[in-house]
Each structure stands twice: as structure tokens, then as C-alpha cells.
Design an enzyme around this catalytic site. Structure first.
Site, PDB file in Angstrom:
ATOM      1  N   ASP A   1      71.542  61.949  33.892  1.00 17.26           N
ATOM      2  CA  ASP A   1      72.468  60.839  34.118  1.00 17.26           C
ATOM      3  C   ASP A   1      72.869  60.911  35.592  1.00 17.26           C
ATOM      4  O   ASP A   1      73.577  61.830  36.007  1.00 17.26           O
ATOM      5  CB  ASP A   1      73.699  60.965  33.216  1.00 17.26           C
ATOM      6  CG  ASP A   1      74.629  59.757  33.344  1.00 17.26           C
ATOM      7  OD1 ASP A   1      74.339  58.866  34.161  1.00 17.26           O
ATOM      8  OD2 ASP A   1      75.646  59.715  32.625  1.00 17.26           O
TER       9      ASP A   1
ATOM     10  N   TRP B   1      81.276  63.207  29.961  1.00 14.02           N
ATOM     11  CA  TRP B   1      81.879  61.873  29.964  1.00 14.02           C
ATOM     12  C   TRP B   1      82.087  61.423  28.515  1.00 14.02           C
ATOM     13  O   TRP B   1      81.198  61.573  27.678  1.00 14.02           O
ATOM     14  CB  TRP B   1      80.944  60.918  30.715  1.00 14.02           C
ATOM     15  CG  TRP B   1      81.397  59.501  30.788  1.00 14.02           C
ATOM     16  CD1 TRP B   1      82.640  59.047  31.095  1.00 14.02           C
ATOM     17  CD2 TRP B   1      80.589  58.336  30.565  1.00 14.02           C
ATOM     18  NE1 TRP B   1      82.652  57.668  31.089  1.00 14.02           N
ATOM     19  CE2 TRP B   1      81.409  57.215  30.767  1.00 14.02           C
ATOM     20  CE3 TRP B   1      79.244  58.154  30.236  1.00 14.02           C
ATOM     21  CZ2 TRP B   1      80.939  55.911  30.636  1.00 14.02           C
ATOM     22  CZ3 TRP B   1      78.767  56.860  30.113  1.00 14.02           C
ATOM     23  CH2 TRP B   1      79.608  55.752  30.312  1.00 14.02           C
TER      24      TRP B   1
ATOM     25  N   LYS C   1      79.063  53.110  41.412  1.00 14.55           N
ATOM     26  CA  LYS C   1      79.849  53.875  42.377  1.00 14.55           C
ATOM     27  C   LYS C   1      79.270  53.781  43.785  1.00 14.55           C
ATOM     28  O   LYS C   1      79.975  53.471  44.734  1.00 14.55           O
ATOM     29  CB  LYS C   1      79.922  55.355  41.955  1.00 14.55           C
ATOM     30  CG  LYS C   1      80.343  55.602  40.490  1.00 14.55           C
ATOM     31  CD  LYS C   1      81.737  55.092  40.201  1.00 14.55           C
ATOM     32  CE  LYS C   1      82.241  55.526  38.826  1.00 14.55           C
ATOM     33  NZ  LYS C   1      81.441  55.078  37.691  1.00 14.55           N
TER      34      LYS C   1
END
Length: 442
Positions: free
Chosen positions: A252, A171, A288
Site C-alpha cells: 500500500d 489503517w 497526499k
């Protein structure tokens, strides 16, 4: 009022030589404007480039085309292309609004206690020995990014190794977050462009050559941007190698439950490391899996060797958070805690969560079938093998630019597309664009 202003004016004129002289050119305004001082003190500041991910949406919004499609945004969309607020989230919010006993007082520095306890249970499992032995400290942070940043600041201050290895690619915000916190960022091989899968041997070689005790960033599931995850057998090999070299895992977890539709399956990598008695960090996000993007709800957990160490670590995390943002916001964390502690609402959440994951998996199948029906050159099976919100298509920068110019399809220049931004209506248009791009531009 006028009399007071007059008295003030006479007072100023009697104490100011320039005003006493009566020369207007020498008078100094008591209320100077910004322009009075000439050029801005910030005139040297240069225009910064758009964030490569968020900039895609900026470009998309400026495009007047009726057929435009935004596949850059990392947020779930419905079949109609609309943002989704989960029904269970609306129910939880209504309960909170109707509770007249709730107040808007500051949370503690570490955040909402119920939220922290339930978040740790969600990622580590209710039967986790680390939780039962009180070896885990969890603090509420500002979503996944804030959790990573707090963890990075803590490590920079209290961990003996200041080098963190991150996957290549990862990311786009990861290297920035760790660098600005004071860690030295290096990469380990992860994605294999030839197979559009995992470069497992390269990954092992790079971790094997990392210095003893280095920090390693691991995506818990649904690797962003590639959608390529290790198998459970590969995770076990990674765990054994990392523990043999005392490498510190920093997970993560941005997509728990959102990748496969199963909260437990998507947490297996983290639980595998937590079960061996070793230490680790885990950053969680509810952006999310609960659709709480703008509420910025996240947590950082640090698994320690003992309850005594965990208590001391928490005391130092407070010292990291206090001068950064003092304490976290209450609303989003209260929504999460309300859902997680009620068995009926929790069950409702898992059903809605699986529906989101299933829609994304369905989009993968539709796109793969559409490309195969067109006879598009290349092997597109990676679309089905990859998991989560994103697919790393394998398209190059020139092909991406062509698709944006000719088909009004917006994505990041590395060829990453958000499967959540697709719908049954837009799949044929995307398939046409991909087919044209790979046949015309090599």
C-alpha cells in the site's frame, strides 16, 4: 390538460368498484405517499457508529472553542491550517480546461493509458526490468482504497490462498476492505509500544509462522498510523523471508515522496521486491503527494512472472472492475498524467512535494523541542524517528479524552496525531495538553 385528467378520472372510476361506489373511505389514491404503507421497510436499520477517523472531524466541527485543533484528519494543511492545492496542479488543470479537443467520453475499464504507464514508472522506476519486460499490468482505480479493493477482489477470485496478514496496528480501513472482498484477515506484530518503534523480531516470527503462500500487506513507507518504517536492511530480511515462504506481497503506497521528500527513497521497499523477479501487488494513491484527495486518483499494479501472465491478469481485472464501477473518472488521472509526462512540471511537483514533507518534519522538531522545554515526563524521541504524516504519540485513551475535554484537541483514541494538522501557532497548545495529560493521567 384538464380535459385529459377528467377523461382519466372517469376511466378509473368506471373500472374501480370502490370509486364507482362513490365511497371516499374506500377510494385508493393513484399516487400513494410513503406513509400510506405504514412503517418504513427500513425501520429495523440501526444507527451506525461514526467512522473512528472521520468521526473526529465531525466532533471537531461541533466544538465552538476558538482554540480547538483537529489532529485527526489525514490531509495536508498549510501553516495557516488551510487545505493546499499545489501550484503545479492548478497549472495542469488550466491546460486541460483550455484544451478544446478534450471530451468527456468514458475511459476504458482499465483507465487512462498514459496515467497507468506513468504511475507504474513512478513506483517501480524507469529502469525496472519488470516494466521493460512488460510483466506489469496497471489499472487506474478510485484512489488507494479502490486500488486495494480491486486487488483484494482479484485475489479472492484467482489466488489459491485467501488469508492476508496485515500489520498490527494498521489503517482502520484495511481490515474492512479485505474482509468484505472475501479474504480472511490475520495480523502480524509490527509496533512495539515499549520502544514506540518497530517490533522487528515479532514481525519476522509471525511471518515465519504464516502458511505457505499467504498474502502480506506491507506499507511501502510512512506506516499509518505509527510512522514507524523498517530500515533498508530490515526490508531486505523481510524480502528474503517472504520469498522463502512464497508469501505474496501487497504494498500500500499512499505516501510516495510525501514521507521523506524523495520519490525514489520512498519507493525503495517496493523496488527491492520487484527487482528479485518475484510477483507482487502495489496500490498507489495520489491523494497526499499531489493533494488530489477529492479527485480519487489511484492505481493498482500487479507484477507477474511473464508478459503473457500479465495480459491474462489484466483481462480478469477488467471483469472485477466492470460490475463494481464500470470505469474510472477522467479528470484527476489527466492532471497526474499531464504533470508526470512534462519534465518541467514534474520538477515543479517534486519541489512542492519536498516543501510539504519538510514542513511536516519541521513540525516534528518543534513539538519535540516544546515537550523537552516543558520537562514533559517520558522519552519523546520517537516523534523525530517516526516518518510521514502521522505520529503515534503513545498517549492512552484516557489521556486523549482528557486532551479533547480540557484542551479541545481532537485525535483518534489510539493517540495518533496528524503532524500536517499542526502549525507553529498550535504546537505550544498541543505541548501544554500533552504535558498536562501525562502528568495528571497515567
Amino acid at each position: 390538460m384538464e380535459r385529459r385528467v377528467g377523461v382519466l378520472a372517469r376511466h378509473l372510476s368506471s373500472h374501480s368498484p370502490s370509486m364507482a361506489s362513490g365511497n371516499p373511505s374506500e377510494m385508493i389514491s393513484p399516487f400513494p405517499t410513503a406513509g400510506s404503507f405504514g412503517e418504513s421497510v427500513f425501520a429495523h436499520v440501526v444507527q451506525a457508529p461514526e467512522d473512528p477517523i472521520l468521526g473526529v472531524t465531525v466532533a471537531y466541527n461541533k466544538d465552538p472553542s476558538p482554540v480547538k485543533v483537529n489532529l485527526g484528519v489525514g490531509a495536508y494543511r498549510t501553516e495557516e491550517g488551510k487545505p493546499l492545492v499545489l501550484n503545479v496542479v492548478r497549472r495542469a488543470e488550466q491546460l486541460l480546461v483550455n484544451d478544446r479537443s478534450r471530451v468527456k467520453e468514458y475511459l476504458p475499464i482499465t483507465g487512462l493509458a498514459d496515467f497507468n504507464k506513468l504511475s507504474a514508472k513512478l513506483i517501480f522506476g524507469s529502469d525496472s526490468p519488470a516494466l521493460q519486460e512488460n510483466r506489469v499490468t496497471t489499472v487506474q482505480c478510485l484512489s488507494g482504497t479502490g486500488s486495494l479493493r480491486v486487488g483484494a477482489e482479484f485475489l479472492a477470485k484467482h489466488y489459491h490462498q485467501h488469508t492476508i496478514y496485515i500489520p498490527l496496528p494498521t489503517w482502520g480501513n484495511h481490515p474492512k476492505v479485505f474482509t468484505i472482498a472475501g479474504l480472511s484477515v490475520k495480523t502480524y506484530r509490527y509496533y512495539d509500544p515499549a520502544t514506540r518503534g518497530l517490533n522487528f523480531q515479532g514481525l519476522l516470527e509471525d511471518l515465519r509462522s504464516a502458511p505457505l503462500g499467504a498474502i502480506v500487506l506491507l506499507h511501502a513507507c510512512a506506516h499509518n498510523p505509527t510512522g514507524v518504517d523498517p530500515t533498508l536492511e530490515q526490508w531486505e530480511q523481510i524480502r528474503q523471508l517472504m520469498r522463502s515462504k512464497a508469501l505474496l506481497p501487497f504494498f500500500d503506497s499512499a505516501y510516495q515522496g510525501f514521507a521523506s521528500g524523495s520519490l525514489d527513497a520512498d519507493a525503495q521497499s517496493v523496488r527491492m521486491f520487484a527487482a528479485d523477479g518475484g510477483e507482487l501487488l502495489a496500490a498507489q494513491s495520489y491523494a497526499k503527494n499531489m493533494g488530489l484527495y477529492g479527485e480519487r486518483v489511484g492505481a493498482l499494479s500487479i507484477v507477474c512472472k511473464s508478459a503473457n501472465v500479465a495480459a491474462k491478469v489484466e483481462s480478469q481485472l477488467k471483469l472485477v472492475i466492470r460490475p463494481m464501477y464500470s470505469n474510472p473518472p477522467i479528470h484527476g488521472a489527466s492532471i497526474v498524467a499531464t504533470i508526470l509526462k512534462d519534465s518541467g512540471m514534474y520538477q515543479e511537483w517534486t519541489i512542492e512535494l519536498k516543501a510539504m514533507a519538510d514542513r511536516i518534519i519541521n513540525m516534528r522538531h518543534q513539538l519535540f523541542d516544546a515537550l523537552r522545554a516543558r520537562g514533559t515526563p517520558g522519552d519523546w524521541s520517537h516523534i523525530l524517528k517516526q516518518i510521514g504524516m502521522f505520529t503515534f504519540t503513545g498517549l492512552n485513551t484516557e489521556q486523549v479524552a482528557f486532551m479533547t475535554k480540557e484542551y479541545h484537541i481532537y485525535m483518534t483514541s489510539d493517540g495518533r496525531i496528524s503532524m500536517a494538522g499542526l502549525s507553529s501557532r498550535t504546537v505550544p497548545h498541543l505541548a501544554d495538553a500533552i504535558h498536562a495529560a501525562v502528568t495528571r493521567i497515567k
